[in-house]
Design a protein around this motif. Structure first.
Motif, PDB file in Angstrom:
ATOM      1  N   SER A 219      44.557  98.970  76.469  1.00 44.12           N
ATOM      2  CA  SER A 219      45.746  99.572  76.555  1.00 44.12           C
ATOM      3  C   SER A 219      46.275 100.473  75.532  1.00 44.12           C
ATOM      4  CB  SER A 219      47.000  98.405  76.860  1.00 44.12           C
ATOM      5  OG  SER A 219      46.595  97.641  77.798  1.00 44.12           O
ATOM      6  N   THR A 220      45.640 100.671  74.437  1.00 46.90           N
ATOM      7  CA  THR A 220      45.987 101.679  73.382  1.00 46.90           C
ATOM      8  C   THR A 220      45.409 103.084  74.052  1.00 46.90           C
ATOM      9  OG1 THR A 220      43.844 101.270  72.086  1.00 46.90           O
ATOM     10  CG2 THR A 220      45.931  99.928  71.628  1.00 46.90           C
ATOM     11  N   PHE A 222      44.155 103.462  77.658  1.00 49.21           N
ATOM     12  CA  PHE A 222      43.970 103.354  78.896  1.00 49.21           C
ATOM     13  C   PHE A 222      45.273 102.815  79.557  1.00 49.21           C
ATOM     14  CE2 PHE A 222      39.728 103.193  77.443  1.00 49.21           C
ATOM     15  CZ  PHE A 222      39.022 104.259  78.016  1.00 49.21           C
ATOM     16  N   THR A 223      45.455 103.025  80.741  1.00 45.54           N
ATOM     17  CA  THR A 223      46.589 102.632  81.608  1.00 45.54           C
ATOM     18  C   THR A 223      45.937 101.521  82.650  1.00 45.54           C
ATOM     19  OG1 THR A 223      48.230 104.515  81.603  1.00 45.54           O
ATOM     20  CG2 THR A 223      48.512 102.772  83.391  1.00 45.54           C
ATOM     21  N   LEU A 224      46.015 100.359  82.438  1.00 49.08           N
ATOM     22  CA  LEU A 224      45.434  99.301  83.357  1.00 49.08           C
ATOM     23  C   LEU A 224      46.287  98.898  84.313  1.00 49.08           C
ATOM     24  CD1 LEU A 224      43.465  97.375  80.723  1.00 49.08           C
ATOM     25  CD2 LEU A 224      42.526  99.555  81.758  1.00 49.08           C
ATOM     26  N   THR A 225      45.885  98.845  85.596  1.00 53.97           N
ATOM     27  CA  THR A 225      46.767  98.205  86.654  1.00 53.97           C
ATOM     28  C   THR A 225      45.882  97.189  87.541  1.00 53.97           C
ATOM     29  OG1 THR A 225      46.200 100.089  87.930  1.00 53.97           O
ATOM     30  CG2 THR A 225      48.297 100.309  87.074  1.00 53.97           C
ATOM     31  N   TRP A 239      40.832  95.219  86.583  1.00 52.54           N
ATOM     32  CA  TRP A 239      41.877  96.271  86.579  1.00 52.54           C
ATOM     33  C   TRP A 239      41.340  97.588  86.908  1.00 52.54           C
ATOM     34  CZ3 TRP A 239      41.487  91.955  83.610  1.00 52.54           C
ATOM     35  CH2 TRP A 239      42.889  91.228  83.688  1.00 52.54           C
ATOM     36  N   ASP A 242      43.405 104.099  84.432  1.00 48.30           N
ATOM     37  CA  ASP A 242      44.133 105.364  84.706  1.00 48.30           C
ATOM     38  C   ASP A 242      44.375 105.426  86.036  1.00 48.30           C
ATOM     39  OD1 ASP A 242      44.158 105.358  81.909  1.00 48.30           O
ATOM     40  OD2 ASP A 242      42.632 106.665  81.609  1.00 48.30           O
TER      41      ASP A 242
END
Length: 332
Positions: A219-220, A222-225, A239, A242
């Motif tokens: 998470s430092t 990338f954006t993980l969903t 996940w 981005d």
């Protein structure tokens, strides 16, 4: 023909068979075995190619196996690999067939594996830094692994999945760069919590890099969903990266066990059924087979082996004992 199911007492049914073709390996990963290697299985204890195919056939035709994954040790060092893959893909109903490999030698075998019917591969790769790769595997072979991955991609063995283990103080700071490298090449990365399956029995929970730490590190950068597709019996939580279709997974066998959805059973290179990766008991099919047991008799023994499967691996239990066999002798 007798048709049975590999069900246990908790309602789970095994349809995914992991077959270890050998306990031998051409790397010496520090979380798996000592630098000098291990005492390998004697040849007379190893299943022959015909014996392997016979047991897989029983699994597919009589016991509901739908996926077969060949593992090791390192399955690419098994001389009869191509023939075993080809014969497995000729079964009815046709199973999904894959291999977990370190990719050494894959550059010269990828096309032949596709011709034999192989559907996909998982490649173990813990670092893309040459010096770290050498430190972990005790072999300077990163270029060969990358060449194998490229050959597999060119041969159509996609999607390619990468399995990575993070070790504290060695490569635990490299998760973001490994993910970026995989996303750029279209590989699907899966981080695996280090499990107590090393030959040295040096595993310590406090030294293990956890799923939570892995996700924090990623998470430092990338954006993980959370991925929308249902996880089902898959071991990895996924996940999206981005906001794209690229995914990263974490297999948290220790901190977030998924035993309740397990659909796997394992066959070792010497013909033992293991109903759990962490089982301390095995059921011997080789001896019965060589003594003349029929396919129906072997199927019944296999079903009985699955009935003894425990509700969970029990890693969180204070009484947990590591299996005597290391991962290289069990198959992943």
């Amino acid at each position: 023909m007798t048709t049975l199911a590999l069900g246990d007492r908790y309602g789970r049914v095994a349809t995914d068979l992991r077959v270890s073709l050998t306990d031998r390996c051409n790397l010496r990963c520090s979380y798996c075995m000592p630098a000098e290697g291990l005492d390998w299985m004697p040849d007379e204890k190893m299943l022959t190619d015909d014996e392997i195919v016979r047991l897989i056939t029983i699994g597919v035709e009589r016991l509901g196996i739908r996926e077969v994954r060949f593992t090791g040790g390192e399955p690419l060092v098994r001389r009869g690999l191509l023939d075993v893959v080809r014969r497995t893909k000729q079964l009815e109903p046709t199973p999904d067939v894959s291999i977990t490999t370190n990719a050494l030698g894959l550059s010269r075998m990828a096309t032949a594996l596709v011709d034999a019917g192989l559907d996909r591969i998982n490649v173990s790769l813990d670092s893309i830094r040459p010096e770290t790769f050498t430190e972990i595997t005790r072999r300077d072979r990163l270029k060969d692994v990358i060449a194998g991955l490229e050959a597999a991609h060119d041969a159509g063995l996609t999607p390619i999945k990468i399995n990575a283990v993070l070790m504290r103080g060695i490569n635990d700071d490299q998760a973001p760069e490994l993910l970026a490298w995989c996303v750029e090449r279209g590989y699907e990365l899966r981080f695996i919590e280090q499990m107590p399956l090393d030959a040295q029995h040096d595993w310590k929970r406090a030294e293990m890099v956890t799923a939570e730490e892995i996700l924090t590190s990623l998470s430092t950068r990338f954006t993980l969903t959370p991925a929308r597709e249902p996880r089902g019996s898959a071991p990895a939580e996924l996940w999206n990266v981005d906001g794209t279709s690229s995914t990263v997974g974490v297999i948290a066998s220790v901190t977030r066990p998924f035993c309740g959805d397990c659909d796997r059973v394992r066959l070792t290179a010497d013909g033992q059924v293991r109903n759990c990766l962490f089982a301390r008991e095995e059921s011997d099919l080789r001896t019965s087979m060589r003594a003349g047991a029929s396919d129906d008799e072997l199927a019944i023994r296999w079903v009985a082996a699955m009935r003894g499967k425990r509700a969970g691996a029990g890693i969180d239990d204070p009484s947990f004992l590591q299996p005597d066999r290391p991962m290289s002798a069990i198959g992943g």
